[in-house]
Design an enzyme around this catalytic site. Sequence first.
Site, mmCIF file in Angstrom:
data_model
loop_
_atom_site.group_PDB
_atom_site.id
_atom_site.type_symbol
_atom_site.label_atom_id
_atom_site.label_comp_id
_atom_site.label_asym_id
_atom_site.label_seq_id
_atom_site.Cartn_x
_atom_site.Cartn_y
_atom_site.Cartn_z
ATOM 1 N N SER A 29 -21.648 16.063 12.591
ATOM 2 C CA SER A 29 -22.326 17.430 11.163
ATOM 3 C C SER A 29 -23.322 17.538 11.848
ATOM 4 O O SER A 29 -23.700 18.990 10.816
ATOM 5 C CB SER A 29 -21.584 16.664 9.631
ATOM 6 O OG SER A 29 -22.495 15.274 10.049
ATOM 7 N N HIS A 63 -15.805 18.814 11.692
ATOM 8 C CA HIS A 63 -16.058 20.134 12.409
ATOM 9 C C HIS A 63 -16.306 20.615 13.414
ATOM 10 O O HIS A 63 -16.222 21.791 13.947
ATOM 11 C CB HIS A 63 -17.920 19.749 12.450
ATOM 12 C CG HIS A 63 -18.633 19.964 11.522
ATOM 13 N ND1 HIS A 63 -20.179 20.750 10.367
ATOM 14 C CD2 HIS A 63 -19.323 18.634 10.182
ATOM 15 C CE1 HIS A 63 -19.985 20.468 8.895
ATOM 16 N NE2 HIS A 63 -19.692 19.169 9.267
ATOM 17 N N ASN A 86 -21.049 26.417 6.460
ATOM 18 C CA ASN A 86 -19.582 26.088 7.618
ATOM 19 C C ASN A 86 -19.160 26.664 7.577
ATOM 20 O O ASN A 86 -17.919 26.567 7.820
ATOM 21 C CB ASN A 86 -19.851 24.430 7.418
ATOM 22 C CG ASN A 86 -20.983 23.332 6.926
ATOM 23 O OD1 ASN A 86 -22.366 23.325 7.712
ATOM 24 N ND2 ASN A 86 -21.454 22.753 5.793
ATOM 25 N N GLU A 112 -16.488 10.481 15.319
ATOM 26 C CA GLU A 112 -16.692 12.169 14.868
ATOM 27 C C GLU A 112 -16.302 12.515 15.653
ATOM 28 O O GLU A 112 -16.817 12.468 17.019
ATOM 29 C CB GLU A 112 -18.053 12.651 14.150
ATOM 30 C CG GLU A 112 -17.931 12.453 12.852
ATOM 31 C CD GLU A 112 -19.318 12.513 12.000
ATOM 32 O OE1 GLU A 112 -19.723 13.421 12.279
ATOM 33 O OE2 GLU A 112 -19.011 12.344 10.798
ATOM 34 N N ASP A 119 -12.820 11.740 12.942
ATOM 35 C CA ASP A 119 -13.604 12.788 11.898
ATOM 36 C C ASP A 119 -13.654 13.540 12.517
ATOM 37 O O ASP A 119 -15.185 13.945 13.094
ATOM 38 C CB ASP A 119 -14.876 11.848 11.224
ATOM 39 C CG ASP A 119 -15.310 13.066 9.526
ATOM 40 O OD1 ASP A 119 -14.516 14.230 9.732
ATOM 41 O OD2 ASP A 119 -15.634 12.939 9.036
ATOM 42 N N HIS A 145 -20.447 10.777 9.211
ATOM 43 C CA HIS A 145 -20.927 11.461 8.138
ATOM 44 C C HIS A 145 -21.168 9.893 7.068
ATOM 45 O O HIS A 145 -20.115 9.138 7.238
ATOM 46 C CB HIS A 145 -19.346 12.305 7.917
ATOM 47 C CG HIS A 145 -19.679 13.324 6.720
ATOM 48 N ND1 HIS A 145 -19.783 13.213 5.290
ATOM 49 C CD2 HIS A 145 -20.114 14.230 6.885
ATOM 50 C CE1 HIS A 145 -20.433 13.710 4.224
ATOM 51 N NE2 HIS A 145 -20.690 14.363 5.211
ATOM 52 N N LYS A 160 -14.506 23.742 5.520
ATOM 53 C CA LYS A 160 -15.398 24.249 6.812
ATOM 54 C C LYS A 160 -15.274 25.472 7.334
ATOM 55 O O LYS A 160 -14.912 26.673 6.602
ATOM 56 C CB LYS A 160 -16.406 23.229 8.166
ATOM 57 C CG LYS A 160 -17.182 21.772 7.154
ATOM 58 C CD LYS A 160 -16.823 21.091 7.345
ATOM 59 C CE LYS A 160 -17.871 20.522 6.135
ATOM 60 N NZ LYS A 160 -17.977 18.506 5.803
HETATM 61 C C1 LIG Z 1 -18.269 18.158 5.584
HETATM 62 C C2 LIG Z 1 -17.657 17.010 5.874
HETATM 63 C C3 LIG Z 1 -17.099 15.224 5.249
HETATM 64 C C4 LIG Z 1 -16.651 14.761 3.507
HETATM 65 O O1 LIG Z 1 -15.874 17.052 3.278
HETATM 66 P P1 LIG Z 1 -15.792 17.614 2.217
HETATM 67 O O2 LIG Z 1 -14.124 18.255 2.795
HETATM 68 O O3 LIG Z 1 -16.885 18.279 2.186
HETATM 69 O O4 LIG Z 1 -15.640 16.273 1.221
HETATM 70 C C5 LIG Z 1 -16.648 14.507 6.055
HETATM 71 N N1 LIG Z 1 -17.076 13.913 7.428
HETATM 72 C C6 LIG Z 1 -18.104 15.076 7.929
HETATM 73 C C7 LIG Z 1 -17.788 14.827 9.193
HETATM 74 C C8 LIG Z 1 -18.053 15.775 7.543
HETATM 75 O O5 LIG Z 1 -19.043 16.854 8.031
#
Ligand SMILES: *Cc1c(COP(=O)(O)O)cnc(C)c1O
Length: 393
Positions: free
Chosen positions: A181, A209, A46, A177, A206, A136, A241
């Site tokens: 992801s 990405h 990522n 999101e 969230d 996620h 990421k």
């Molecule tokens: C990777 C991810 C997370 C978790 O994040 P980390 O810092 O890796 O624990 C949370 N939400 C989404 C959408 C992700 O892709």
Amino acid sequence: MTFEFIQRTLAERETEGLLRSRKLVSEIADGLICIDGKRCLNFGSNDYLGLSQHPDVLQSYVEGLAQYGAGSTASAAVCGYMRPHKTLEDKLCEMFNKQAVLLFNSGFAANQSICQALFPAQSREENHILCDKHMHASFIEGAMHANANFKRFKHNDLLHFATKLRTCSGNTLVATEGVFSMDGDIGEISDIQAMLKAHDYPLLVDDAHGFGVLGKTGLGVSETADIDARRIDILLATFGKAIGTAGAFIAGSEDFIEYLVNFAKHYIYTTAMPPAQAVATLTAIKIMQTSDQRTKLHENISLFQQLCNTHALPVLPSDSAIQPLIIGDAHRCVLASQSLLSLGVFTPAIRTPTVSKGTDRLRITLSALHHQHDIQALIDALCVVRERQGWPQ
Ligand SMILES: *Cc1c(COP(=O)(O)O)cnc(C)c1O
């Protein structure tokens, strides 16, 4: 015997072709990876902008270590909240035009924390969490254990969202999101915002990405057309990421962040992020904003899509760095991933339960580190393996 399900469930996973095993990485640089002893092109990370390897980011890490030591030595609630944490929070506040920001050790912890803190066990009200089905696992797991009725709407399905929304009442958190992801597509945020106008429910986005990848200056979905960034009440993004380091943040109102400082257990009962990591993250964010890495990434995305189109490779529609190719069956998906690896191309097989049954896929991720000929090599390998294995059908 106690806990006998351990052996049984492992055996079940194995027969279904769903047992997870880790691959050992011994080297990673310049879009290449040495994985289980095999050196190949890396289409699985990522690190969309290549910042995990950027010399200025590494230098900042070293300077952070020299100035503040290897660790934060305590919870942020005791004496682990240091100058670099505050500087990083201030920078994010300013970038996203939010009142306050709080750093977390991971996105997983941040999502869990929101669910736990907003819906405490002792709450007596009738509360709801409503989120997209493809959200996620870090959020889903948190929501399932929160003291709220947990409801999900079909992925990006606004009609279904509206139906579910009508069944919510009390304190309701709505979540989706920025960039999904496992699919790489974008949440229907502006429509959800419009439909939430009649309600007082906060919206959580969230954007793990999207941050660094989308928007003119890399702010993510909140910088893309139609979306009203002010009406993303709670914004979450991660540094692991596109930013290339690790950790996460939540941005929101002054009150909400102060509430988290006081009641978020994943914030209070853990050692704060190492200060050097905050120093390096700040540098990575500045590079993300000013360098041409994002342009390069998007050129690679366009090239990949164009070549997929030419060769009739049915990747899911996505303008992000995530370009999934559905294989549809766990065994065949693993086989495809192994064959690609033997051809010098690493593309991870993502299976159930990470994605829903029948949508097992190769999750191809592109990076600014890839050269045009790397992408051409990926396409060639995909065509060879498809020819041999006869997928997708
Ligand atoms: C990777 C991810 C997370 C978790 O994040 P980390 O810092 O890796 O624990 C949370 N939400 C989404 C959408 C992700 O892709």
